[in-house]
Design a protein around this motif. Sequence first.
Motif, PDB file in Angstrom:
ATOM      1  N   ILE A 282      16.909  55.140  46.884  1.00 17.91           N
ATOM      2  CA  ILE A 282      17.359  54.361  48.038  1.00 17.91           C
ATOM      3  C   ILE A 282      16.159  53.825  48.822  1.00 17.91           C
ATOM      4  O   ILE A 282      16.086  52.639  49.146  1.00 17.91           O
ATOM      5  CB  ILE A 282      18.228  55.247  48.968  1.00 17.91           C
ATOM      6  N   MET A 283      15.206  54.719  49.093  1.00 16.48           N
ATOM      7  CA  MET A 283      14.091  54.320  49.952  1.00 16.48           C
ATOM      8  C   MET A 283      13.055  53.452  49.251  1.00 16.48           C
ATOM      9  O   MET A 283      12.301  52.742  49.905  1.00 16.48           O
ATOM     10  CB  MET A 283      13.414  55.557  50.513  1.00 16.48           C
ATOM     11  N   ALA A 284      13.020  53.503  47.932  1.00 17.71           N
ATOM     12  CA  ALA A 284      12.004  52.733  47.208  1.00 17.71           C
ATOM     13  C   ALA A 284      12.277  51.230  47.262  1.00 17.71           C
ATOM     14  O   ALA A 284      11.349  50.430  47.321  1.00 17.71           O
ATOM     15  CB  ALA A 284      11.907  53.198  45.758  1.00 17.71           C
ATOM     16  N   HIS A 285      13.539  50.814  47.235  1.00 16.74           N
ATOM     17  CA  HIS A 285      13.834  49.396  47.025  1.00 16.74           C
ATOM     18  C   HIS A 285      14.708  48.731  48.079  1.00 16.74           C
ATOM     19  O   HIS A 285      14.712  47.506  48.178  1.00 16.74           O
ATOM     20  CB  HIS A 285      14.553  49.204  45.680  1.00 16.74           C
ATOM     21  N   ASP A 287      16.787  47.243  51.382  1.00 14.11           N
ATOM     22  CA  ASP A 287      16.314  46.414  52.487  1.00 14.11           C
ATOM     23  C   ASP A 287      17.296  46.472  53.663  1.00 14.11           C
ATOM     24  O   ASP A 287      18.231  47.275  53.654  1.00 14.11           O
ATOM     25  CB  ASP A 287      16.063  44.971  52.004  1.00 14.11           C
ATOM     26  N   ASP A 288      17.085  45.633  54.641  1.00 12.91           N
ATOM     27  CA  ASP A 288      17.904  45.700  55.852  1.00 12.91           C
ATOM     28  C   ASP A 288      19.356  45.282  55.626  1.00 12.91           C
ATOM     29  O   ASP A 288      20.213  45.493  56.483  1.00 12.91           O
ATOM     30  CB  ASP A 288      17.286  44.845  56.966  1.00 12.91           C
ATOM     31  N   GLN A 289      19.627  44.669  54.461  1.00 17.24           N
ATOM     32  CA  GLN A 289      21.012  44.308  54.150  1.00 17.24           C
ATOM     33  C   GLN A 289      21.740  45.413  53.398  1.00 17.24           C
ATOM     34  O   GLN A 289      22.946  45.360  53.233  1.00 17.24           O
ATOM     35  CB  GLN A 289      21.069  43.013  53.325  1.00 17.24           C
ATOM     36  N   GLY A 290      20.975  46.369  52.886  1.00 11.94           N
ATOM     37  CA  GLY A 290      21.626  47.467  52.178  1.00 11.94           C
ATOM     38  C   GLY A 290      20.842  47.924  50.968  1.00 11.94           C
ATOM     39  O   GLY A 290      19.623  47.715  50.886  1.00 11.94           O
ATOM     40  N   LEU A 291      21.570  48.548  50.044  1.00 15.14           N
ATOM     41  CA  LEU A 291      20.964  49.061  48.824  1.00 15.14           C
ATOM     42  C   LEU A 291      20.422  47.940  47.953  1.00 15.14           C
ATOM     43  O   LEU A 291      21.025  46.861  47.890  1.00 15.14           O
ATOM     44  CB  LEU A 291      22.021  49.763  47.983  1.00 15.14           C
ATOM     45  N   VAL A 292      19.320  48.233  47.255  1.00 14.31           N
ATOM     46  CA  VAL A 292      18.903  47.398  46.132  1.00 14.31           C
ATOM     47  C   VAL A 292      18.773  48.346  44.944  1.00 14.31           C
ATOM     48  O   VAL A 292      17.959  49.273  44.985  1.00 14.31           O
ATOM     49  CB  VAL A 292      17.556  46.694  46.415  1.00 14.31           C
ATOM     50  N   VAL A 357      24.713  45.756  44.369  1.00 17.20           N
ATOM     51  CA  VAL A 357      25.059  45.192  43.060  1.00 17.20           C
ATOM     52  C   VAL A 357      24.012  44.122  42.704  1.00 17.20           C
ATOM     53  O   VAL A 357      23.823  43.170  43.461  1.00 17.20           O
ATOM     54  CB  VAL A 357      26.477  44.579  43.088  1.00 17.20           C
ATOM     55  N   PRO A 358      23.327  44.267  41.568  1.00 17.41           N
ATOM     56  CA  PRO A 358      22.176  43.396  41.270  1.00 17.41           C
ATOM     57  C   PRO A 358      22.508  41.899  41.202  1.00 17.41           C
ATOM     58  O   PRO A 358      21.733  41.083  41.690  1.00 17.41           O
ATOM     59  CB  PRO A 358      21.688  43.905  39.911  1.00 17.41           C
ATOM     60  N   ILE A 359      23.640  41.540  40.604  1.00 16.94           N
ATOM     61  CA  ILE A 359      23.984  40.116  40.490  1.00 16.94           C
ATOM     62  C   ILE A 359      25.388  39.872  41.023  1.00 16.94           C
ATOM     63  O   ILE A 359      26.330  40.584  40.676  1.00 16.94           O
ATOM     64  CB  ILE A 359      23.918  39.631  39.024  1.00 16.94           C
TER      65      ILE A 359
END
Lengths: 490, 490
Positions: A282-285, A287-292, A357-359
């Motif tokens: 979670i913390m590695a990627h 951003d302020d919009q949420g999970l990456v 979700v990646p895409i």
Amino acid sequence: MSKSLPSRSENYSEWYNELVKRADLAENSAVRGCMIIKPYGYSIWEKMQRALDDMFKETGHTNAYFPLFIPKSFLSKEASHVEGFAKECAVVTHYRLKNDPNGGGVIVDPDAKLEEELIVRPTSETVIWSTYKNWIQSYRDLPLLINQWANVVRWEMRTRLFLRTAEFLWQEGHTAHATKQEAIEETEQMLEVYADFAENFMAMPVVKGIKTANERFAGADETYCIEALMQDGKALQAGTSHFLGQNFAKAFDVKFLSKENQLDYVWGTSWGVSTRLMGALIMAHSDDQGLVLPPKLAPIQVVIVPIYKGEDQLNAIKEKVNPLVKSLRKQGVSVKFDVSENQSPGFKFAEYELKGVPIRLAIGNRDMENGTIELARRDTREKTSMAFEGIEQVVVDTLTDIQEKIYAKALAFRTENTHVVNTWDEFNAKLDAGGFVSAHWDGTSETEDKIKDLTKATIRCIPLDAKEEAGQCILTGNPSNKRVMFARAY
Amino acid sequence: MSKSLPSRSENYSEWYNELVKRADLAENSAVRGCMIIKPYGYSIWEKMQRALDDMFKETGHTNAYFPLFIPKSFLSKEASHVEGFAKECAVVTHYRLKNDPNGGGVIVDPDAKLEEELIVRPTSETVIWSTYKNWIQSYRDLPLLINQWANVVRWEMRTRLFLRTAEFLWQEGHTAHATKQEAIEETEQMLEVYADFAENFMAMPVVKGIKTANERFAGADETYCIEALMQDGKALQAGTSHFLGQNFAKAFDVKFLSKENQLDYVWGTSWGVSTRLMGALIMAHSDDQGLVLPPKLAPIQVVIVPIYKGEDQLNAIKEKVNPLVKSLRKQGVSVKFDVSENQSPGFKFAEYELKGVPIRLAIGNRDMENGTIELARRDTREKTSMAFEGIEQVVVDTLTDIQEKIYAKALAFRTENTHVVNTWDEFNAKLDAGGFVSAHWDGTSETEDKIKDLTKATIRCIPLDAKEEAGQCILTGNPSNKRVMFARAY
């Protein structure tokens, strides 16, 4: 959903806590320090488990299961081990409840006291080595390469979802070998497996290294670790692999007859990663919009959102999109085609962004007319209108690209935030700025403790690739021949 | 290995215990009643888990994880639930050990007493429904379809490997619904999933039915079950699915706003199968030579044993067999080509027979000359010499055939050992002979208890397919309109 996340720069810690809750990853339970891993969070953990389990099996390990409870006397057999774990043990003392004869409700039955207290396993070396004593007689029984997926309990006073919880899920490998050399090779091999997993699945670069004596696992001769850097500049230990020497073999009297007919103690290793990796991911990627999420660990890799008015438009979109969904799934891509009607496209966009979700593909009436579809990448938040024809291959290629790009981004961040320093002032300045600080240290526990007291930084590891280099300890000025990696850490 | 197993007819119970140990399935640990699941046993359990998990996901469920510990007060909230579980609870009372100042070694630290005792979960309804209270507000949050894979603890006084252990592994599904009807359908659906798994993976026929009030899960309105018959004529409950009504919703105040804007309690179900299924699998099919495993759950489906003298013969066999191994694996068949040199072919034959490998292929020098290979089936113990050419398809077909045949054999056994009786004498005679006994019962708990006291038989279930049929209770002669299924049971 309506309220946005706190930003990372505003309050990193609050951002993390809110993200974990809002993205449906985990929450606190009624039992102090014990978390509930929610379905979406658990589905990421399942993907991690599957990938790791495959890697363990490819390297010759099999799974088994050992008891949750450890007799108190077992824990005490290895002196430094009990020293390390006694302070945070959940202790079972009774085996029955009963109705209070004085009307106090259900109480512990004082007549059902255990003869010997049982500890809820904080780690399983003791119970496993007590078993290995029966399983190992000769070199023919070695190596013994076993892993266990289990829950463990360490009664932590300050807990944080995933990062530090009283109960957590993990895997613990426990292997036994005929020679010291083979045990060290196993320890190093499993460190490589962890580093491979962190970098190629989690897209998280790690520093491989060795812990100082202060930070070593209680009962190990040497602890290897992988250390990652989080976006707030703090380090996180993501996995450890321990060379146990003959310590547990001696504690539990596990001997084997060698090829040369000599009786000797067995050599051991143990290694583990836990649900803490969820916190790291979670913390590695994010951003302020949420999970990456890296595509390889994303439960949903592609979401398709239709934008339509009325049944007819939706049906036309379905007819066009269903074959794409089918054929992506055939390629092993996990796709969600979200035709639910209660929520607006805008709401769905925000929701899938929050969940990493990646895409995201979106298709509306104008797209239908023009033969196009909109592709949005979660990592860069770029949106592109593309030809519908050929979109399948674009999706597959983009997933690969996202996996690589978020790794590259994390690596660039780490490179920027790894500082080589030679003076105490520089050392403090860089620690305050955040990141890994590579500095000389005189090799004593005393100095290490002093630095920790003064700066809150710990030696994360002595990197495996650290070069021989003459220098002076950052604190004492005493001679040193290698740089070590300092950081403030989770 | 050298000593043969006790035979089933000689001592069924001893046969079971020895088989579990010698086939490397499980063993007792140093902690009373807690077992160690050994690698070979665990690999069968993993196959069960994978198949079940796929079935749960196909029916819309997702996995999550809830805490190991349950506050004592939670357990007490549902009256019949605590009544059912209080007598066998492991209770955590302290969270720290310390060195005895009087030199008594490591002791429980009296200063680290928990304010409220924690119970190690015997089942998770209470902790999960206390969470559902926060997750469910409206009909939009329903149904909630969650499963958990976990360890649970019930402090049993008499334990037997797999069949009854203090700690066991299981899955527990916990679902929440807006209507009674939907919850009942879920309960029935999961019973069907279990029956499907038992019959099509374990090759074990089961009777689907409903438990009497006496045998109901503590806290359920209705308990559905699947019951299997073991080779010694005793029944084994292999899985249960509970309709919980609104009991736990009421205990934990879980209400939802319906489409009609009415506030109502949520309807619940729970359902589980455990490592007990391992015991059922072993007892359903195995023989005096060892395990007999259905191909769908066998960790090794085909073993190939070379019979040779000298390196040259071995190399020639390898050259011939390696492409077969590769191409079987490509078809998803798990193959072990055992070229290990420490053991004789005869030793290997016995070992793989003990471990229940469905097909054994043996190839020696004469086979090489004649273009043949020997195929031995574990289920029938038939050996046939066949053309090497085309053996791949024969293997694939034989695996399917073994799966079907062992099911058919178990079904024939059950049919032979299911007796319809109408008198008390017949009832006793058939119970003594072993098997299911279908008889009339007057529907009262009192009669059920009396029959149990007199015969040690319990009502395994009221079969779902029981026909309306007027009759008289086997004990009291009172009127009955349905036969129920009695048996002595594990």
